[in-house]
Design a protein around this motif. Structure first.
Motif, PDB file in Angstrom:
ATOM      1  N   GLN A  49       0.407  -0.901   0.059  1.00  0.00           N
ATOM      2  CA  GLN A  49      -0.272  -0.455   0.074  1.00  0.00           C
ATOM      3  C   GLN A  49       0.777   1.315   0.415  1.00  0.00           C
ATOM      4  O   GLN A  49       0.570   2.144  -0.983  1.00  0.00           O
ATOM      5  N   LYS A  54       1.884   1.726  -4.123  1.00  0.00           N
ATOM      6  CA  LYS A  54       0.898   2.130  -4.417  1.00  0.00           C
ATOM      7  C   LYS A  54       0.147   3.561  -4.040  1.00  0.00           C
ATOM      8  O   LYS A  54       0.362   4.159  -4.709  1.00  0.00           O
ATOM      9  N   ASP A  55       0.644   4.295  -2.961  1.00  0.00           N
ATOM     10  CA  ASP A  55       0.326   5.232  -2.256  1.00  0.00           C
ATOM     11  C   ASP A  55       1.310   6.043  -2.967  1.00  0.00           C
ATOM     12  O   ASP A  55       1.077   7.561  -4.082  1.00  0.00           O
ATOM     13  N   GLN A  56       2.869   6.465  -3.222  1.00  0.00           N
ATOM     14  CA  GLN A  56       3.535   6.676  -3.162  1.00  0.00           C
ATOM     15  C   GLN A  56       3.796   7.032  -4.895  1.00  0.00           C
ATOM     16  O   GLN A  56       3.907   7.950  -4.907  1.00  0.00           O
ATOM     17  N   ASP A  91       1.192   7.192  -7.227  1.00  0.00           N
ATOM     18  CA  ASP A  91      -0.227   7.978  -7.625  1.00  0.00           C
ATOM     19  C   ASP A  91       0.457   9.138  -7.387  1.00  0.00           C
ATOM     20  O   ASP A  91       0.001   9.574  -7.987  1.00  0.00           O
ATOM     21  N   HIS A  92       0.875   9.315  -6.377  1.00  0.00           N
ATOM     22  CA  HIS A  92       2.202  11.116  -5.883  1.00  0.00           C
ATOM     23  C   HIS A  92       2.784  11.373  -7.163  1.00  0.00           C
ATOM     24  O   HIS A  92       2.416  12.524  -7.831  1.00  0.00           O
ATOM     25  N   GLN A 100       9.129   5.447   1.463  1.00  0.00           N
ATOM     26  CA  GLN A 100       7.993   4.623   2.440  1.00  0.00           C
ATOM     27  C   GLN A 100       7.659   3.388   2.277  1.00  0.00           C
ATOM     28  O   GLN A 100       7.644   2.711   3.443  1.00  0.00           O
TER      29      GLN A 100
END
Length: 449
Positions: A76, A79-81, A83-84, A325
């Protein structure tokens, strides 16, 4: 009855065989592989290949996945990183995760003094930069590593590495001003010496090394693995480590702990050097730092780390946002799932089993470990202690065919080392140990040998 392992085909299976043929055409043989199968999916301590075979992983990507394959928190975080943003280059535009990771690691690293951290890509790159920083700070050139040590495959780290084949043979000339000091190997100590006598003997050998091989006034740093990894999971005596550290302090030599394989919970501490009661000047990290995402680092005393001027250390991908991350997620997992304590429990279970095997098999000897960093040697017999590399290969092949991923190690290639994820369940651990025991039975039986 086995609950987790599923072997549906021979190893390698048909799809893996197709990829092996393609590999031979386009990938050089110098890049080795331990298992002839190709992975499809990995989760926790289980790995599934493209032919549907499921293995228990006691290799852990060479100690890279202490928190397990594809831990949900790590996945996760990546993935979150993504996305940015994937990458900006910290030296172009900075990002907070680099700072947060440095804050956390400088707090966790041993040493009651201000610390700083710099991030890179691989373990070898971390060691290279630790050497650069040490030389810059001390204004000295000499670097001391140890017999059987492993620090990487780049020019400098290959020079520091002790094992000639396969790491150094034919790749010279090597970097100058690198020296090898003696390192304890209790299992192979001279006959007639007890542990105390041997420790004193090795300390004397190190002191004589500084008279016969290199003047201490010319040494920038001593680089030590707190437990030798590729060298065979050799655990030094606490007194030896402390004496080397004291000698370094007496002569203005920096003490660098190479924690690339030993770090992040493997030995029951965040860093293995904590077991030995010394505070390293610099500490190198990688492998399980980010659960498989390439990132490494150097942590050290503020005044040492800060000696380099802007642009003197770093790199295009150094300290990638994805790696930062993932590493932050790893630190959360270690804390929340109490993986340091888990490593100690795993180690007790494994070492008890090793002792049973040593009592049963003439060829199983030299059992040792620290936390969940455990190993044993395969020898022809306990009297001669003659290494048997051929048997090791047979045991590993047998284990693979039964659904267990294993690694060898050691200067003689006769050590079985275990690097299972610390998140492995008790049932998975016991099943993996059962498979290893069955493999020993199959290979060490009279009809086989």
């Amino acid at each position: 009855m086995k609950q987790f392992v599923q072997i549906k085909t021979s190893i390698p299976g048909p799809r893996s065989k197709e990829l092996l043929d393609r590999r031979k055409r386009v990938v050089p043989q110098g890049i080795s592989n331990n298992c002839a199968a190709f992975v499809h999916k990995a989760e926790g301590a289980l790995v599934e290949d493209i032919d549907g075979n499921i293995f228990i992983d006691f290799a852990g990507a060479i100690g890279t996945i202490n928190v397990g394959h594809s831990h949900p928190k790590v996945v996760q975080a990546i993935k979150d990183q993504a996305d940015h943003f994937v990458h900006t280059g910290f030296n172009v535009m900075m990002y907070e995760s680099y700072i947060e990771l440095a804050e956390k690691l400088t707090t966790l690293a041993p040493g009651s003094f201000p610390k700083q951290a710099a991030f890179f890509n691989s373990g070898a790159e971390a060691v290279e930069n630790a050497v650069k920083i040490a030389r810059k700070y001390t204004k000295r050139q000499g670097i001391v590593s140890f017999t059987r040590g492993f620090h990487g495959r780049t020019l400098m780290t290959m020079t520091m590495t002790s094992k000639v084949k396969p790491y150094k043979y034919g790749f010279g000339p090597f970097a100058p001003e690198v020296y090898k000091a003696p390192y304890p190997y209790d299992y192979r100590k001279p006959n007639g010496m007890d542990e105390k006598q041997y420790t004193e003997y090795i300390i004397q050998q190190f002191e004589q090394f500084l008279l016969a091989e290199v003047a201490p006034e010319t040494i920038a740093a001593v680089v030590m693995e707190p437990v030798q990894g590729e060298g065979g999971f050799i655990v030094p005596n606490r007194e030896f480590v402390q004496r080397v550290y004291t000698i370094c302090k007496e002569h203005g030599i920096l003490f660098i702990a190479d924690e690339i394989q030993t770090g992040f919970g493997r030995t029951g501490r965040y860093f293995a050097i904590e077991h030995f009661g010394v505070e390293p000047d610099l500490l190198t990290i990688s492998k399980s730092m980010a659960a498989g995402v390439p990132i490494s680092g150097v942590i050290g005393r503020e005044e040492i780390m800060n000696v380099s001027q802007p642009g003197e250390i770093g790199g295009t991908y150094a300290g990638s946002p994805l790696g930062c991350q993932a590493a932050l997620a790893v630190l959360e997992i270690i804390e929340e799932e109490q993986l340091n304590a888990r490593a100690e429990r795993i180690g007790r279970t494994v070492m008890n089993k090793f002792q049973q095997w040593s009592d049963r098999f003439e060829q199983v000897d030299g059992i040792r470990g620290l936390g969940a960093m455990c190993a044993f040697e395969i020898v022809k017999d306990k009297t001669s202690k003659q290494p048997d590399k051929e048997l090791i290969g047979s045991i590993i092949r047998e284990a693979t065919n039964r659904g267990l991923l294993l690694l060898s190690a050691g200067i003689f290639g006769n050590v079985i080392r275990l690097l299972m994820p610390l998140t492995i369940s008790d049932d998975q651990l016991h099943e993996g140990l059962l498979i290893l025991e069955e493999s020993l039975e199959a290979v060490l039986s009279p009809q086989y040998i």
